[in-house]
Design an enzyme around this catalytic site. Structure first.
Site, PDB file in Angstrom:
ATOM      1  N   SER A   1      36.390  39.609  37.462  1.00 11.66           N
ATOM      2  CA  SER A   1      37.019  39.708  38.774  1.00 11.66           C
ATOM      3  C   SER A   1      36.499  38.640  39.743  1.00 11.66           C
ATOM      4  O   SER A   1      36.697  37.460  39.502  1.00 11.66           O
ATOM      5  CB  SER A   1      36.789  41.128  39.299  1.00 11.66           C
ATOM      6  OG  SER A   1      37.513  41.343  40.467  1.00 11.66           O
TER       7      SER A   1
ATOM      8  N   HIS B   1      41.564  47.389  35.820  1.00 12.53           N
ATOM      9  CA  HIS B   1      40.587  46.401  36.280  1.00 12.53           C
ATOM     10  C   HIS B   1      39.137  46.732  35.888  1.00 12.53           C
ATOM     11  O   HIS B   1      38.366  45.848  35.538  1.00 12.53           O
ATOM     12  CB  HIS B   1      40.695  46.287  37.799  1.00 12.53           C
ATOM     13  CG  HIS B   1      40.073  45.062  38.364  1.00 12.53           C
ATOM     14  ND1 HIS B   1      40.609  43.800  38.186  1.00 12.53           N
ATOM     15  CD2 HIS B   1      38.955  44.873  39.108  1.00 12.53           C
ATOM     16  CE1 HIS B   1      39.849  42.913  38.799  1.00 12.53           C
ATOM     17  NE2 HIS B   1      38.833  43.542  39.361  1.00 12.53           N
TER      18      HIS B   1
END
Ligand SMILES: *[C@@H]1O[C@H](CO)[C@@H](O)[C@H](O)[C@H]1NC(C)=O
Ligand SMILES: *[C@@H]1O[C@H](CO)[C@@H](O)[C@H](O)[C@H]1NC(C)=O
Ligand SMILES: *[C@@H]1O[C@H](CO)[C@@H](O)[C@H](O)[C@H]1NC(C)=O
Length: 403
Positions: free
Chosen positions: A160, A364
């Site tokens: 990320s 995620h």
């Protein structure tokens, strides 16, 4: 009831207690404490950045092994790579694969809250976005690791924001790309137009900085109760999960994955996140989405002029990211949506693999903590690392890129 049954029941109770006690301990232990508890070698290193921040690096040392540098995402820390324990933690598994594992900590998180001049109660301390993380923290950390290990280059793995900052590093300080043997990007984020994270979408729509700052906190990201309550209801109702998890900002931003989340381990995750960030990091991401550009922070016309000598913030030049890059992304990642990853893929000059995780609901945070992350993702990464190590030239000829 036979004596046996009683013994068995007592044993089971004992086992249950042992697990929950262990989970509770893990929630409170530091990264170094966790490594020690599970019998791994552990080292803490201190790195100073050119702009005065004092960072902690955590290492699972394997002298002689190829160094791998792991960089965590927003609101996380080095703990993100090991908190699932030796069977599932990427840090441990890399060590078992023979690598010398180094884990970074970005300025402002649990382990990197010191500065030569400012303390964390001062606004000046929080005067940064991931731009500064990219141009100061990453170079200092990478140089430190290469110096300590006497290697010319290292494997970089980012999750990320750990990928965002890498792409900024390549754009702003391209000379660092020579020090990267291979960059593996988990849930990569640069372009952000299609982001579906509810708080990001909401904040992007309000567009009033004063209003933002009241909700997010002006310096450190410390969201108001109103903010937390607003998004916790949606998350809890949709998933029927505990309030503690719903009130956690990390899950509010990244969503929750019912099939890949190990509920037993949630106290450990909650014990280590959110690990600290500046509000500007959040705002910068929101700007990525609203501007539909991968560019520096927008301070407003006046300040932009002073800082950048232009009214608009400069765009990052991704053609500077010349290191070999592998992109691993997923369909159900609210933050790193496939359309945005595709745009990134075409903007980067040296992508050697683009891999969509073969599990449609992978989200995620599953890139770090998914129950099946080792099978769905990590094993492929290890194979790719070996492949590149064995012959980088052959690798390119095999047409992996397939653009
Ligand atoms: C963990 O930390 C929390 C808060 O700091 C504390 O309330 C709790 O008692 C601690 N648990 C253990 C097992 O140390
Ligand atoms: C979930 O975590 C617990 C505690 O670490 C572990 O015993 C269990 O095997 C994990 N479950 C799955 C499905 O991985
Ligand atoms: C971007 O960087 C490349 C090489 O790193 C350079 O050739 C190009 O001119 C740059 N583009 C812009 C718009 O600065």
């Amino acid at each position: 009831m036979t004596q046996w049954t009683v013994t068995l029941i007592l044993l089971c109770l004992g086992a249950t207690f042992a697990v929950s006690q262990s989970v509770e301990d893990d929630a409170n232990l530091s990264t170094i404490g966790l490594l020690q508890k599970y019998g791994y070698p552990a080292e803490k290193h201190i790195v100073n950045t050119d702009d005065g921040y004092i960072l902690e690096l955590h290492r699972i040392p394997r002298p002689g092994g190829i160094p791998v540098f792991l960089m965590h995402g927003l609101l996380c820390s080095s703990a993100a790579f090991i908190l699932m324990g030796p069977k599932n933690g990427l840090g441990y598994l890399l060590y078992e694969q023979g690598y010398d594992v180094w884990m970074g900590n970005a300025r402002g998180n649990t382990y990197s809250r010191n500065h030569v001049k400012y303390n964390e109660d001062q606004s000046q301390f929080w005067d940064f976005s991931f731009h500064e993380l990219a141009i100061f923290d990453l170079p200092a950390s990478i140089d430190y690791v290469l110096h300590e290990t006497n290697h010319p280059s290292l494997h970089y793995i980012g999750h990320s924001q750990g990928t965002t900052s890498f792409f900024i590093l390549g754009s702003e300080r391209p000379e660092y790309m020579e020090k990267i043997f291979l960059m593996q990007a988990l849930a990569p984020i640069a372009f952000f137009k299609n982001c579906k994270s509810p708080p990001v979408v909401f904040l992007g729509a309000t567009e009033l900085t004063g209003h933002f700052l009241r909700m997010l906190g002006p310096d450190e990201f410390l969201p108001s109760d109103d903010f937390l309550t607003m998004f916790s209801r949606a998350l809890c109702d949709a998933n029927r999960i505990g309030l503690k998890l719903c009130k956690n900002t990390l899950f509010q931003f990244a969503g929750y994955s019912p099939t890949q989340t190990n509920e037993t381990m949630m106290p450990v995750v909650l014990g280590h996140t959110p690990a600290g960030a500046s509000s500007r990091q959040i705002l910068h991401y929101i700007q990525f989405r609203s501007s539909n550009e991968f560019q520096q922070f927008d301070f407003g016309l006046l300040q932009n002029r002073v800082r950048y000598s232009s009214l608009k913030p400069p765009k990052y030049n991704l053609s500077g990211v010349t290191a070999k890059v592998m992109l691993y992304y997923s369909q159900n990642d609210l933050l790193g949506q496939p359309e945005d990853v595709t745009r990134l893929y075409f903007a980067l000059p040296n992508v050697v693999e683009r891999y969509l995780v073969d599990y449609p609901s992978f989200n995620h945070l599953d890139f770090l903590w998914g129950i099946d992350a080792p099978e769905l993702l990590f094993e492929r990464m290890f194979k790719n690392m070996r492949y590149v190590e064995e012959g980088a030239d052959k690798f390119k000829l095999n047409g992996y890129r397939g653009k």
